[in-house]
Design a protein around this motif. Structure first.
Motif, PDB file in Angstrom:
ATOM      1  N   GLU A   4       2.593   1.586   6.443  1.00 39.77           N
ATOM      2  CA  GLU A   4       2.533   0.911   5.147  1.00 39.77           C
ATOM      3  C   GLU A   4       3.565   1.518   4.213  1.00 39.77           C
ATOM      4  O   GLU A   4       3.958   2.660   4.389  1.00 39.77           O
ATOM      5  N   ASN A   6       4.077   2.539   0.265  1.00 37.90           N
ATOM      6  CA  ASN A   6       3.433   2.733  -1.035  1.00 37.90           C
ATOM      7  C   ASN A   6       4.476   3.199  -2.035  1.00 37.90           C
ATOM      8  O   ASN A   6       5.070   4.265  -1.847  1.00 37.90           O
ATOM      9  N   TYR A  17       0.850  12.901  -1.877  1.00 39.69           N
ATOM     10  CA  TYR A  17       0.131  11.633  -1.686  1.00 39.69           C
ATOM     11  C   TYR A  17      -0.196  11.416  -0.205  1.00 39.69           C
ATOM     12  O   TYR A  17      -1.332  11.086   0.150  1.00 39.69           O
ATOM     13  N   SER A  29       3.766   5.473   7.798  1.00 37.87           N
ATOM     14  CA  SER A  29       3.628   5.037   6.398  1.00 37.87           C
ATOM     15  C   SER A  29       4.564   5.824   5.488  1.00 37.87           C
ATOM     16  O   SER A  29       4.816   7.011   5.697  1.00 37.87           O
ATOM     17  N   CYS A  31       5.734   6.873   1.416  1.00 37.23           N
ATOM     18  CA  CYS A  31       5.450   6.949  -0.016  1.00 37.23           C
ATOM     19  C   CYS A  31       6.788   7.174  -0.719  1.00 37.23           C
ATOM     20  O   CYS A  31       7.554   8.070  -0.357  1.00 37.23           O
TER      21      CYS A  31
END
Ligand code: BTN
Length: 241
Positions: A4, A6, A17, A29, A31
């Motif tokens: 993902e 973010n 995070y 993922s 960040c």
């Protein structure tokens, strides 16, 4: 690409995070943030992270414990991946200062901070990358070392982030299947201090020598009057004299 994405306008630290969410986020993922209030550097230092065109980028990656017997050289592979990304974008003069500082025209342009968590079967790595694409609002009281940015190139930050994410995922997938010595020719292309006199700052005091590059474990080789010595990653910091 897996994982993902973010994105935050402001966050304490993109590494923090992912360290707080590694259990629920899929491997790969990202960040990203426009600014960090508590950006972290290596050796407990702060990473100056103002609103700017700079990149504050972290990727979560999960390995089976069995896959990562020689994890210490991973940060060198991440540095090679970054250097090759900019080489592909026709930036000349990108170099790596052992173990993993990214230099441009002889000054620090970026850094890598890898943090990890373990459970009984897995290692969760958070690979944090800070790149000065275009520095703004520099506070000279905080940034005391010489630095460089790539402002002249006017890169699109999203494009750099996407390229880096893709190349990094490829590198992370390949890493457990290759002994580090296969990466040496790629490292050598970017080695900032190769054959130069350097000074290592260690807990036992300064050590002087001629840099002879790195060995098959990613350790620094220093020629001294009584022969070549090796130094493990993380043990020391390195200054040119
Ligand atoms: C270094 O000291 O050279 C490493 C700097 C790493 C900075 C990056 S910025 C994105 C990620 N989040 C952090 O808090 N640190 C890393």
């Amino acid at each position: 690409l897996c994982g993902e994405v973010n994105v935050f306008e402001q966050i304490d630290s993109t590494n923090e995070y992912l360290l707080n969410h590694y259990r629920e986020l899929p491997s790969g993922s990202l960040c990203l943030a426009e600014s960090q209030t508590a950006g972290r550097g290596r050796r407990g230092r702060q990473w100056f992270s103002p609103i700017s065109q700079n990149l504050y980028f972290s990727m979560l990656w999960r390995y089976e414990l069995a896959e990562i017997s020689q994890i210490s050289s991973l940060s060198l592979v991440v540095a090679i991946t970054i250097a090759e990304t900019f080489e592909q974008l026709d930036v000349s003069d990108i170099q790596i200062k052992w173990p993993n500082d990214i230099y441009y025209q002889g000054k620090k342009m970026g850094g890598i901070l890898i943090e990890s968590r373990m459970d009984s079967n897995h290692a969760y790595l958070v690979i944090g990358i800070g790149l000065n694409l275009a520095m703004q609002n520099v506070d000279p009281k905080v940034v005391t070392q010489p630095w460089a940015d790539l402002a002249d190139y006017q890169f699109d930050r999203n494009q750099i982030a996407a390229m880096l994410a893709k190349k990094l995922q490829h590198a992370l997938i390949a890493f457990p299947h290759h002994p580090f010595d296969e990466y040496l020719p790629r490292w050598q292309k970017f080695d900032l201090y190769y054959q130069k006199p350097v000074k290592l700052l260690t807990e036992q005091g300064d050590i002087h020598g001629i840099s002879r590059g790195i060995n098959e474990n990613g350790e620094l080789l220093l020629a001294q009057t009584d022969g070549i010595k090796t130094f493990a990653i993380g043990e020391i910091s390195l200054r040119a004299d």
